[in-house]
Design a protein around this motif. Structure first.
Motif, PDB file in Angstrom:
ATOM      1  N   LEU A 191       0.889  -1.245   0.049  1.00  0.00           N
ATOM      2  CA  LEU A 191      -0.219   0.075   0.039  1.00  0.00           C
ATOM      3  C   LEU A 191       0.801   1.324   0.239  1.00  0.00           C
ATOM      4  O   LEU A 191       0.457   2.155  -0.359  1.00  0.00           O
ATOM      5  N   SER A 192       2.182   1.109   0.589  1.00  0.00           N
ATOM      6  CA  SER A 192       2.984   2.263   0.553  1.00  0.00           C
ATOM      7  C   SER A 192       3.704   2.702  -0.504  1.00  0.00           C
ATOM      8  O   SER A 192       4.003   3.916  -0.716  1.00  0.00           O
ATOM      9  N   ILE A 193       4.141   1.864  -1.604  1.00  0.00           N
ATOM     10  CA  ILE A 193       4.918   2.138  -2.690  1.00  0.00           C
ATOM     11  C   ILE A 193       4.007   2.887  -3.653  1.00  0.00           C
ATOM     12  O   ILE A 193       3.163   2.153  -3.953  1.00  0.00           O
ATOM     13  N   PRO A 194       4.333   4.248  -4.158  1.00  0.00           N
ATOM     14  CA  PRO A 194       3.288   4.827  -5.167  1.00  0.00           C
ATOM     15  C   PRO A 194       2.985   3.982  -6.476  1.00  0.00           C
ATOM     16  O   PRO A 194       1.957   4.132  -6.875  1.00  0.00           O
ATOM     17  N   ASP A 195       4.178   3.201  -6.783  1.00  0.00           N
ATOM     18  CA  ASP A 195       3.590   2.562  -8.050  1.00  0.00           C
ATOM     19  C   ASP A 195       2.901   1.241  -7.951  1.00  0.00           C
ATOM     20  O   ASP A 195       2.611   0.707  -8.616  1.00  0.00           O
ATOM     21  N   VAL A 196       2.536   0.753  -6.620  1.00  0.00           N
ATOM     22  CA  VAL A 196       1.821  -0.300  -6.403  1.00  0.00           C
ATOM     23  C   VAL A 196       0.670   0.156  -5.576  1.00  0.00           C
ATOM     24  O   VAL A 196       0.203  -0.556  -4.285  1.00  0.00           O
ATOM     25  N   MET A 206      -8.710  -7.646   2.424  1.00  0.00           N
ATOM     26  CA  MET A 206      -8.045  -7.442   3.830  1.00  0.00           C
ATOM     27  C   MET A 206      -8.212  -5.889   3.874  1.00  0.00           C
ATOM     28  O   MET A 206      -8.498  -5.310   5.140  1.00  0.00           O
ATOM     29  N   THR A 207      -8.197  -4.985   2.998  1.00  0.00           N
ATOM     30  CA  THR A 207      -8.006  -3.650   3.291  1.00  0.00           C
ATOM     31  C   THR A 207      -9.511  -3.076   3.747  1.00  0.00           C
ATOM     32  O   THR A 207      -9.745  -2.477   4.576  1.00  0.00           O
ATOM     33  N   ALA A 208     -10.518  -3.589   2.849  1.00  0.00           N
ATOM     34  CA  ALA A 208     -11.977  -3.287   3.157  1.00  0.00           C
ATOM     35  C   ALA A 208     -12.281  -3.755   4.592  1.00  0.00           C
ATOM     36  O   ALA A 208     -13.129  -2.937   5.496  1.00  0.00           O
ATOM     37  N   ASP A 217      -9.860   7.248   9.110  1.00  0.00           N
ATOM     38  CA  ASP A 217      -9.014   8.133   9.519  1.00  0.00           C
ATOM     39  C   ASP A 217      -7.753   7.272  10.172  1.00  0.00           C
ATOM     40  O   ASP A 217      -6.519   7.565   9.945  1.00  0.00           O
ATOM     41  N   THR A 218      -8.146   6.130  10.884  1.00  0.00           N
ATOM     42  CA  THR A 218      -7.185   5.469  11.443  1.00  0.00           C
ATOM     43  C   THR A 218      -6.213   4.655  10.596  1.00  0.00           C
ATOM     44  O   THR A 218      -5.147   4.520  10.438  1.00  0.00           O
ATOM     45  N   PHE A 219      -6.935   4.096   9.297  1.00  0.00           N
ATOM     46  CA  PHE A 219      -6.472   3.670   8.153  1.00  0.00           C
ATOM     47  C   PHE A 219      -5.231   4.430   7.427  1.00  0.00           C
ATOM     48  O   PHE A 219      -4.216   4.003   7.218  1.00  0.00           O
ATOM     49  N   TRP A 220      -5.731   5.559   7.227  1.00  0.00           N
ATOM     50  CA  TRP A 220      -4.776   6.568   6.516  1.00  0.00           C
ATOM     51  C   TRP A 220      -3.658   6.890   7.535  1.00  0.00           C
ATOM     52  O   TRP A 220      -2.498   6.759   7.182  1.00  0.00           O
TER      53      TRP A 220
END
Length: 421
Positions: A191-196, A206-208, A217-220
Motif C-alpha cells: 500500500l505504501s509504494i506509489p507505483d503499487v 483485507m483492506t476493506a 482516518d485510522t487506516f490512513w
C-alpha cells in the motif's frame, strides 16, 4: 537519477495533495461512481485480550505454517522481492524499489552486522533464541524489508506477547509469530509504494475489512505512520534506534488497531480472498465492524468477498465491487439532505460584490424566504438519484424555479441552465 537510501520522499508523495476531507468512491459497474463521505467519529473496534488470544489460537489451527514467511508473504500479495532500497527521479517524481542485491552504496556493513547481533540478543532475552522472526533466511544480516519487519514486531509490544501465548500449544509457536509481522509488513509495503497503490484479491478484502475495524482516518494514519517507520528504520544504525521507531508506530496504531490487524493478518496467511471474507464474520468484534463498514466505506461486511480491487491515494479510497456489496441501509452516497453548515456556506459563497446571493443556474437574486420562485434551495449538481453525494462539492446554490425545472437531470448532459441558453 539520484539515489536515496531513505524513504522520506514517500511521506511527501502521500501528503503532497493536502489533508482535506477524504471520500470513498464505490465502482459497481452498473451506475455512475457512488461517492461516500465516511463519518469522522469512527474508533477502532475493541477486542479484549481473552477474545484476541482465543481467536488467534483458532486461526492458527486452520493456517498452514510457512517455512519461509517472507517468501510466503510476497506470494500471498503478489509482491516482487526487493532490497528495501530505492532510487528517486526528481524530474518525474518517480520512486522505484530496487531488486534483490541492488543495494545503494554508502551503507555501513559494520553497523548492519552489529544491528543483526543486537537482534539475535533480543530474541534470546525474550525467550525466543535464534532467528526468532526469520529475518535471516534470505540474508545474513538484518537489512531491506527485514528492518521493517523487525520494527513492526517491536511496534506490537504487548500484542506480540499475546500472540506467543495464543500459539503456545503449537509445535513451533515462534515460527507462527514470525509469519504475522512478515505478512503485515509486506501488505503495508504494497500500500505504501506509489507505483503499487492498487491492491487486488486478498489484499483488497483485507483492506476493506481493516477499515471496517479501525475506520478510514485510522487506516490512513497507519499508512502515513508506516511510511515514517520505513524512513526511520532505513536510517537506523542501532537496534535501539530501530526499537524507538517501532514504538512510535505502536503509538500510532494503538492496541485495538494492532489486535485487529494481527487477527486479519493471521486469517489471511495461506488464504484466498473468498476464504478470508468467510472468516471475517466469525472474528471478535465483527458485529461492530459490520456497522462501521456501512458508515466508513458504504459496504456490507458480509459481502466483503465481492470487493475486487482497492486503490488508495492521498485523498480518496476507491473500491471496485459487485452492486450487492453496497450497503442499502446507509447508502454509499450518504444522507440525502445537505448539512445546514454546507447550505449556509454555499449561500454565503454565492454572494456577488454587492452582497446579493445568486442562483448558480440563472444568476437571479436568491431570497431566504420559503415558497417563492427565487427562494434559496440547495441542489445536487450531480443528482442524488444518479449517485451524487450530499457533500459541499456537489452543492449548487439554486433558486426554487431552477431546482424544480432541473429535477433529476444533469447539468450540460440533459439540462442546460437558463443563463447558458
Amino acid at each position: 537519477m539520484k539515489p536515496y537510501c531513505t524513504v522520506v520522499l514517500l511521506l511527501v508523495l502521500l501528503l503532497g495533495c493536502g489533508t482535506g476531507s477524504r471520500v470513498v468512491r464505490l465502482e459497481t459497474g452498473r451506475t455512475d461512481t457512488l461517492v461516500f463521505t465516511p463519518r469522522s467519529t469512527a474508533e477502532p473496534v475493541e477486542v479484549d485480550d481473552v477474545e484476541f488470544e482465543e481467536s488467534m489460537a483458532k486461526l492458527a489451527q486452520d493456517a498452514r505454517l510457512p517455512s519461509r514467511p517472507q517468501e510466503a508473504a510476497r506470494q500471498l500479495f503478489e509482491v516482487d522481492a526487493r532490497s528495501g532500497s530505492y532510487t528517486y527521479e526528481i524530474r518525474g517524481s518517480h520512486l522505484t524499489p530496487l531488486g534483490p542485491g541492488e543495494h545503494l552504496a554508502g551503507g555501513s556493513t559494520a553497523a548492519e552486522v552489529e544491528l543483526t547481533r543486537a537482534y539475535l540478543r533480543w530474541c534470546e532475552r525474550t525467550g525466543r533464541p535464534g532467528d526468532c522472526l526469520r529475518l535471516l533466511m534470505e540474508s545474513s544480516i538484518v537489512n531491506g524489508d527485514g528492518r521493517f519487519a523487525l520494527a513492526m514486531a517491536l511496534a506490537k509490544g504487548v500484542v506480540l506477547d499475546e500472540m506467543l501465548e495464543a500459539f503456545k500449544d503449537m509445535a513451533d509457536p515462534h515460527a507462527m509469530v514470525a509469519a504475522v509481522p512478515w505478512t503485515w509488513t509486506t501488505y503495508m509495503v504494497l500500500l505504501s509504494i506509489p507505483d503499487v497503490t492498487v491492491s487486488k484479491g486478498l489484499a483488497a478484502v483485507m483492506t476493506a475489512t481493516l477499515i471496517s475495524y479501525v475506520g478510514v482516518d485510522t487506516f490512513w494514519g497507519l499508512i502515513v505512520g508506516f511510511k515514517r517507520l520505513m524512513e526511520d528504520a532505513d536510517r537506523a544504525t542501532t537496534f535501539d534506534e530501530l526499537r524507538k521507531a517501532g514504538e512510535r508506530y505502536g503509538k500510532v496504531m494503538g492496541q485495538n488497531a494492532a489486535r485487529a490487524f494481527a487477527m486479519l493478518t493471521m486469517a489471511a496467511i495461506g488464504n484466498t480472498a473468498p476464504g478470508l471474507a468467510a472468516k471475517v464474520p466469525k472474528l471478535p468484534g465483527s458485529i461492530q465492524a459490520a456497522a462501521q463498514a456501512e458508515t466508513q466505506v458504504g459496504i456490507r461486511l458480509v459481502a466483503l468477498g465481492e470487493v475486487q480491487t482497492v486503490a488508495v491515494s492521498a485523498e480518496n479510497l476507491t473500491l471496485t465491487l459487485a452492486p450487492g456489496a453496497v450497503a442499502m441501509t446507509s447508502d454509499a452516497r450518504g444522507p440525502r439532505r445537505f448539512s445546514k453548515a454546507d447550505r449556509d456556506a454555499a449561500y454565503d459563497k454565492s454572494q456577488d460584490t454587492t452582497g446579493r446571493a445568486r442562483c448558480e443556474y440563472c444568476d437571479e437574486e436568491l431570497v431566504r424566504e420559503s415558497g417563492q420562485s427565487k427562494s434559496y434551495e440547495a441542489d445536487h449538481r450531480k443528482p442524488y438519484i444518479k449517485g451524487g453525494s450530499s457533500s459541499a462539492e456537489n452543492l449548487a446554490p439554486s433558486c426554487r424555479a431552477c431546482n424544480r425545472e432541473k429535477g433529476a437531470r444533469e447539468v450540460d448532459v440533459d439540462w442546460v441552465p437558463p443563463k447558458e441558453r
